[in-house]
Design an enzyme around this catalytic site. Structure first.
Site, PDB file in Angstrom:
ATOM      1  N   THR A 176       0.806  -1.183   0.206  1.00 31.55           N
ATOM      2  CA  THR A 176      -0.205   0.516   0.512  1.00 31.55           C
ATOM      3  C   THR A 176       0.977   0.925  -0.078  1.00 31.55           C
ATOM      4  O   THR A 176       2.078   1.203   0.716  1.00 31.55           O
ATOM      5  CB  THR A 176      -0.851  -0.357   1.297  1.00 31.55           C
ATOM      6  OG1 THR A 176      -1.917  -1.072   0.906  1.00 31.55           O
ATOM      7  CG2 THR A 176      -1.778   1.519   1.526  1.00 31.55           C
ATOM      8  N   ASP A 207      -9.353   0.396   5.389  1.00 32.73           N
ATOM      9  CA  ASP A 207      -8.951   1.543   5.942  1.00 32.73           C
ATOM     10  C   ASP A 207      -8.686   3.360   4.550  1.00 32.73           C
ATOM     11  O   ASP A 207      -9.180   4.167   5.472  1.00 32.73           O
ATOM     12  CB  ASP A 207      -8.010   1.458   7.145  1.00 32.73           C
ATOM     13  CG  ASP A 207      -6.917   1.971   6.572  1.00 32.73           C
ATOM     14  OD1 ASP A 207      -6.066   0.615   5.876  1.00 32.73           O
ATOM     15  OD2 ASP A 207      -5.431   1.740   6.883  1.00 32.73           O
ATOM     16  N   THR A 227      -1.513   2.431   6.785  1.00 36.50           N
ATOM     17  CA  THR A 227      -1.614   1.023   6.285  1.00 36.50           C
ATOM     18  C   THR A 227      -1.351   0.069   7.009  1.00 36.50           C
ATOM     19  O   THR A 227      -0.531  -0.084   8.530  1.00 36.50           O
ATOM     20  CB  THR A 227      -0.014   1.222   5.526  1.00 36.50           C
ATOM     21  OG1 THR A 227       0.346  -0.211   4.237  1.00 36.50           O
ATOM     22  CG2 THR A 227       1.316   1.294   5.833  1.00 36.50           C
ATOM     23  N   GLY A 228      -1.085  -1.609   6.691  1.00 31.46           N
ATOM     24  CA  GLY A 228      -1.701  -2.047   7.687  1.00 31.46           C
ATOM     25  C   GLY A 228      -2.997  -2.804   7.358  1.00 31.46           C
ATOM     26  O   GLY A 228      -3.669  -3.051   6.412  1.00 31.46           O
ATOM     27  N   HIS A 229      -3.290  -3.784   8.436  1.00 33.52           N
ATOM     28  CA  HIS A 229      -4.673  -4.502   8.634  1.00 33.52           C
ATOM     29  C   HIS A 229      -5.147  -3.123   8.843  1.00 33.52           C
ATOM     30  O   HIS A 229      -6.182  -3.440  10.161  1.00 33.52           O
ATOM     31  CB  HIS A 229      -4.373  -5.145  10.145  1.00 33.52           C
ATOM     32  CG  HIS A 229      -5.566  -6.298   9.665  1.00 33.52           C
ATOM     33  ND1 HIS A 229      -6.209  -7.139  11.260  1.00 33.52           N
ATOM     34  CD2 HIS A 229      -6.154  -6.691   9.062  1.00 33.52           C
ATOM     35  CE1 HIS A 229      -7.835  -7.223  10.849  1.00 33.52           C
ATOM     36  NE2 HIS A 229      -7.623  -8.176  10.005  1.00 33.52           N
TER      37      HIS A 229
HETATM   38  N1  ASP Z   1      -4.276  -1.259   5.119  1.00 35.93           N
HETATM   39  C1  ASP Z   1      -5.060  -1.725   3.720  1.00 35.93           C
HETATM   40  C2  ASP Z   1      -6.253  -2.349   3.801  1.00 35.93           C
HETATM   41  O1  ASP Z   1      -6.477  -2.758   5.090  1.00 35.93           O
HETATM   42  C3  ASP Z   1      -3.958  -2.800   3.292  1.00 35.93           C
HETATM   43  C4  ASP Z   1      -2.608  -2.152   3.573  1.00 35.93           C
HETATM   44  O2  ASP Z   1      -1.819  -1.678   4.165  1.00 35.93           O
HETATM   45  O3  ASP Z   1      -1.470  -2.880   3.164  1.00 35.93           O
HETATM   46  O4  ASP Z   1      -6.868  -2.024   2.837  1.00 35.93           O
END
Ligand code: ASP
Length: 307
Positions: A176, A207, A227-229
């Protein structure tokens, strides 16, 4: 999940500054330099706009456009595929005067952040989803492409591996992208773009396009991209939470560290964050193994990069 990792670039207030992330995740060692290089080029492009007196909004958008075009990142071309093998894109752009535009579950268009900018510029609604986002994009001159044309070999291979293993998505791609900037007029902006998590269900929105979750900007405080979950990030309104700490004058490095710590403690989630405050100070933290980044300011001749 690793411990919280932060970075310090030894610069404090800056008349202009920008920091880019290329996604929290676990990028293999051999691919890290390539991810960092992509962030570096994006930071240089954003910095050129800021150095010339351009806006934080234009700088953040331009940086993200470049990363969307770079197939190593999970945004625009190279985006993760959902369980149906399709691309659905999320992106948001916000500036510190609280103007904002976002799209979610957008079918294949090469640059979702440009469509988010058109939403922002029109100023009527903030977030368009799926077929409505597609209709908006077409009305504004954007041309739909195909999942095939936007799918990298790596994204296709990941899809095939996950389909064969029968596993759902537990992690994410590590690609991301996001940018936050402060310009020499004192305005801030944030931009985030993603293909979301690998093997997400069709219609799943993360998110990134949700203001206050993955993306936020306020000239009275600062700007943030997460970024992340995504499910964890949105439950904590992580961008807005961090921005409120900046409003109280917490240093962005401390706010970044605190934000990912809360993500881990309260939502059992992992991820990363970039921040700029209204004085141009930068902050960045991750709990994941990697998060490529690059930062520049009027005090740096060269980008400061890492992963
Ligand atoms: N936050 C992003 C999502 O959950 C994924 C990511 O940051 O890699 O869509």
């Amino acid at each position: 999940m690793s411990d919280v990792v932060t970075f310090s670039w030894g610069a404090d207030e800056a008349s202009w500054s920008i920091v880019i992330h290329g996604g929290a995740g676990a990028v293999p060692m051999e691919a890290r330099a390539r991810h960092v290089e992509g962030c570096k080029l994006a930071a240089i492009a954003g910095a050129a706009i800021l150095r010339g007196g351009g806006s934080a909004l234009d700088a953040a958008q331009r940086a993200v456009e470049l990363l969307e075009d770079d197939p190593v990142f999970n945004a625009g071309t190279g985006a993760a595929l959902n369980t149906s093998g399709e691309i659905e894109l999320d992106a948001a752009l916000m500036d510190g005067s609280l103007r904002a535009g976002a799209v979610c579950a957008l079918p294949p268009f090469v640059s979702p952040i440009k469509i988010a900018r058109a939403v922002l510029d029109e100023g009527v609604h903030v977030l368009y989803a799926a077929a409505g986002a597609e209709a908006f994009a077409k009305e504004h001159g954007f041309v739909r492409t195909t999942t095939e044309a936007m799918t990298s070999a790596a994204a296709r291979a990941q899809f095939v591996t996950m389909k064969q293993s029968g596993k759902g998505s537990e992690g994410w791609a590590g690609g991301t992208v996001g940018a936050v900037a402060r310009d020499s007029s004192g305005h801030v902006a944030a931009a985030t773009s993603t293909g979301g998590t690998f093997m997400k269900q069709p219609g799943r929105v993360g998110d990134a396009p949700l203001l206050g979750a993955g993306t936020y900007a306020d000239d009275e405080a600062g700007a943030c991209s997460n970024t992340g979950h995504g499910e964890s990030v949105m439950k904590l309104c992580m961008s807005k939470t961090a921005i409120e700490w900046l409003r109280q004058d917490m240093h962005p490095e401390d706010a970044a560290r605190a934000a990912v710590a809360v993500l881990a403690r309260r939502a059992n989630g992992s991820g990363g964050i970039i921040l700029v405050d209204r004085r141009g100070r930068l902050g960045l933290a991750r709990t994941t193994d990697t998060m490529s980044f690059a930062a520049m300011s009027n005090q740096h001749a060269e980008p400061i990069c890492g992963s």
